[in-house]
Enzyme design. Structure first.
Site, short mmCIF file in Angstrom:
data_model
loop_
_atom_site.label_atom_id
_atom_site.label_comp_id
_atom_site.label_asym_id
_atom_site.label_seq_id
_atom_site.Cartn_x
_atom_site.Cartn_y
_atom_site.Cartn_z
N ARG A 196 -7.71 30.58 -54.27
CA ARG A 196 -8.48 30.29 -55.50
C ARG A 196 -7.57 30.27 -56.73
O ARG A 196 -7.75 29.45 -57.63
CB ARG A 196 -9.65 31.25 -55.65
CG ARG A 196 -10.83 30.85 -54.74
CD ARG A 196 -11.89 31.92 -54.67
NE ARG A 196 -13.13 31.43 -54.08
CZ ARG A 196 -14.12 32.22 -53.70
NH1 ARG A 196 -14.02 33.53 -53.83
NH2 ARG A 196 -15.22 31.72 -53.17
N THR A 256 -13.82 35.47 -56.83
CA THR A 256 -14.72 34.33 -57.07
C THR A 256 -14.28 33.53 -58.29
O THR A 256 -14.24 32.29 -58.25
CB THR A 256 -16.16 34.85 -57.30
OG1 THR A 256 -16.51 35.72 -56.22
CG2 THR A 256 -17.15 33.70 -57.39
N ASN A 270 -14.73 26.61 -57.12
CA ASN A 270 -13.65 27.54 -56.78
C ASN A 270 -13.02 27.28 -55.41
O ASN A 270 -12.58 28.21 -54.73
CB ASN A 270 -14.13 28.99 -56.95
CG ASN A 270 -15.33 29.31 -56.09
OD1 ASN A 270 -15.78 28.47 -55.31
ND2 ASN A 270 -15.85 30.51 -56.22
N GLU A 329 -23.56 32.01 -40.88
CA GLU A 329 -23.01 30.80 -41.50
C GLU A 329 -22.33 29.90 -40.47
O GLU A 329 -22.40 28.67 -40.56
CB GLU A 329 -22.03 31.19 -42.61
CG GLU A 329 -22.74 31.86 -43.79
CD GLU A 329 -21.82 32.52 -44.80
OE1 GLU A 329 -22.33 33.09 -45.77
OE2 GLU A 329 -20.58 32.47 -44.61
N ARG A 383 -11.05 37.10 -47.26
CA ARG A 383 -11.42 37.31 -48.68
C ARG A 383 -10.17 37.64 -49.51
O ARG A 383 -10.07 37.23 -50.65
CB ARG A 383 -12.46 38.45 -48.81
CG ARG A 383 -13.81 38.19 -48.13
CD ARG A 383 -14.67 37.15 -48.82
NE ARG A 383 -14.96 37.44 -50.20
CZ ARG A 383 -15.98 36.90 -50.89
NH1 ARG A 383 -16.83 36.05 -50.29
NH2 ARG A 383 -16.15 37.18 -52.14
N TYR A 413 -27.14 28.58 -49.40
CA TYR A 413 -26.98 29.54 -50.49
C TYR A 413 -28.30 30.18 -50.91
O TYR A 413 -28.41 30.68 -52.03
CB TYR A 413 -26.31 28.86 -51.69
CG TYR A 413 -24.81 28.66 -51.52
CD1 TYR A 413 -23.93 29.75 -51.58
CD2 TYR A 413 -24.26 27.41 -51.29
CE1 TYR A 413 -22.56 29.59 -51.43
CE2 TYR A 413 -22.89 27.23 -51.13
CZ TYR A 413 -22.04 28.33 -51.21
OH TYR A 413 -20.68 28.17 -51.06
N HIS A 451 -15.05 28.63 -49.72
CA HIS A 451 -16.02 29.68 -49.40
C HIS A 451 -15.42 30.61 -48.36
O HIS A 451 -14.66 30.16 -47.51
CB HIS A 451 -17.30 29.04 -48.83
CG HIS A 451 -18.25 30.06 -48.24
ND1 HIS A 451 -19.11 30.79 -49.01
CD2 HIS A 451 -18.42 30.49 -46.96
CE1 HIS A 451 -19.79 31.63 -48.23
NE2 HIS A 451 -19.40 31.45 -46.98
N LYS A 496 -14.43 23.37 -50.41
CA LYS A 496 -15.54 22.85 -51.22
C LYS A 496 -15.22 21.46 -51.80
O LYS A 496 -14.06 21.04 -51.83
CB LYS A 496 -15.86 23.85 -52.34
CG LYS A 496 -16.36 25.21 -51.80
CD LYS A 496 -16.79 26.13 -52.94
CE LYS A 496 -17.33 27.45 -52.42
NZ LYS A 496 -17.84 28.31 -53.53
N1 UDP Z 1 -20.94 30.93 -58.50
C1 UDP Z 1 -21.14 30.33 -59.73
N2 UDP Z 1 -21.25 31.13 -60.85
C2 UDP Z 1 -21.19 32.49 -60.78
C3 UDP Z 1 -20.99 33.10 -59.54
C4 UDP Z 1 -20.88 32.30 -58.42
O1 UDP Z 1 -21.22 29.10 -59.82
O2 UDP Z 1 -21.30 33.15 -61.82
C5 UDP Z 1 -20.82 30.08 -57.29
C6 UDP Z 1 -19.37 30.00 -56.79
O3 UDP Z 1 -19.15 28.69 -56.26
C7 UDP Z 1 -19.37 31.06 -55.70
C8 UDP Z 1 -20.76 30.89 -55.11
O4 UDP Z 1 -21.59 30.63 -56.23
O5 UDP Z 1 -18.32 30.86 -54.78
C9 UDP Z 1 -21.29 32.09 -54.34
O6 UDP Z 1 -21.21 33.22 -55.18
P1 UDP Z 1 -20.69 34.62 -54.61
O7 UDP Z 1 -20.98 35.66 -55.64
O8 UDP Z 1 -21.20 34.82 -53.24
O9 UDP Z 1 -19.09 34.40 -54.58
P2 UDP Z 1 -18.08 34.26 -53.36
O10 UDP Z 1 -18.60 35.07 -52.21
O11 UDP Z 1 -18.02 32.78 -53.03
O12 UDP Z 1 -16.76 34.76 -53.88
MG MG Z 2 -20.44 35.12 -51.33
#
Ligand code: UDP
Ligand code: MG
Length: 140
Positions: free
Chosen positions: A104, A93, A114, A128, A87, A51, A117, A11
């Site tokens: 992360r 996250t 973070n 994707e 993951r 997104y 992705h 990112k």
């Molecule tokens: N995100 C955020 N605030 C939150 C949760 C998510 O800004 O409370 C952002 C963060 O960059 C995250 C992305 O939205 O990676 C997608 O969210 P997701 O829950 O899918 O998390 P991920 O799959 O990336 O762990």
């Molecule tokens: Mg996600």
């Protein structure tokens, strides 16, 4: 798309911090083979589309702004059990909850910014991957 592939983005925060090389090293040492990769930038429109699943969430606007704020590295990764193992390699996250040693934990600064992705399912990995790459750009 086979089950052993996942999709990732380094990112804009991690690119700005100069962590492309370190993150790619972690990915390769984690046993993932890079089968497609590009250095690119998402427009706000494209970031919003990527997104779209989060459209109703309160952080959507900020997320779209952040993800279009600078260049990213997009890549398709191959490994047995790729989605789940990736993951694990990236961690939670929120970097505050991410296990020590995960990407992360090492490079993310907040739940929003973070560093990376990682796809959350084989189905989304395929969607994707084709959002960013055409068949001729993938070298499996
Ligand atoms: N995100 C955020 N605030 C939150 C949760 C998510 O800004 O409370 C952002 C963060 O960059 C995250 C992305 O939205 O990676 C997608 O969210 P997701 O829950 O899918 O998390 P991920 O799959 O990336 O762990
Ligand atoms: Mg996600």
């Amino acid at each position: 798309m086979s089950n052993n592939r996942t999709f990732t983005m380094i990112k804009p925060d991690a690119v700005r911090a100069g962590n492309i090389g370190a993150i790619l090293k972690d990915i390769q040492e984690g046993g993932f083979k890079i089968v497609a990769m590009k250095y690119t930038k998402l427009s706000a429109e494209k970031a919003g589309e990527f997104y779209a699943i989060h459209k109703a969430r309160p952080f959507y606007g900020e997320l779209v702004e952040f993800m279009s704020s600078g260049p990213i590295v997009a890549a398709i990764l191959e490994k047995d059990n790729a989605v789940e193992d990736f993951r694990k390699l990236i961690g939670s996250t929120n970097p505050a909850d991410a296990a020590p040693g995960t990407i992360r934990a090492k490079y993310a600064t907040s739940i929003g910014e973070n560093a990376v992705h990682g796809s959350d399912s084989d189905e989304n990995a395929a969607i994707e991957s084709s959002f960013h790459f055409s068949g001729t750009e993938i070298f499996g």
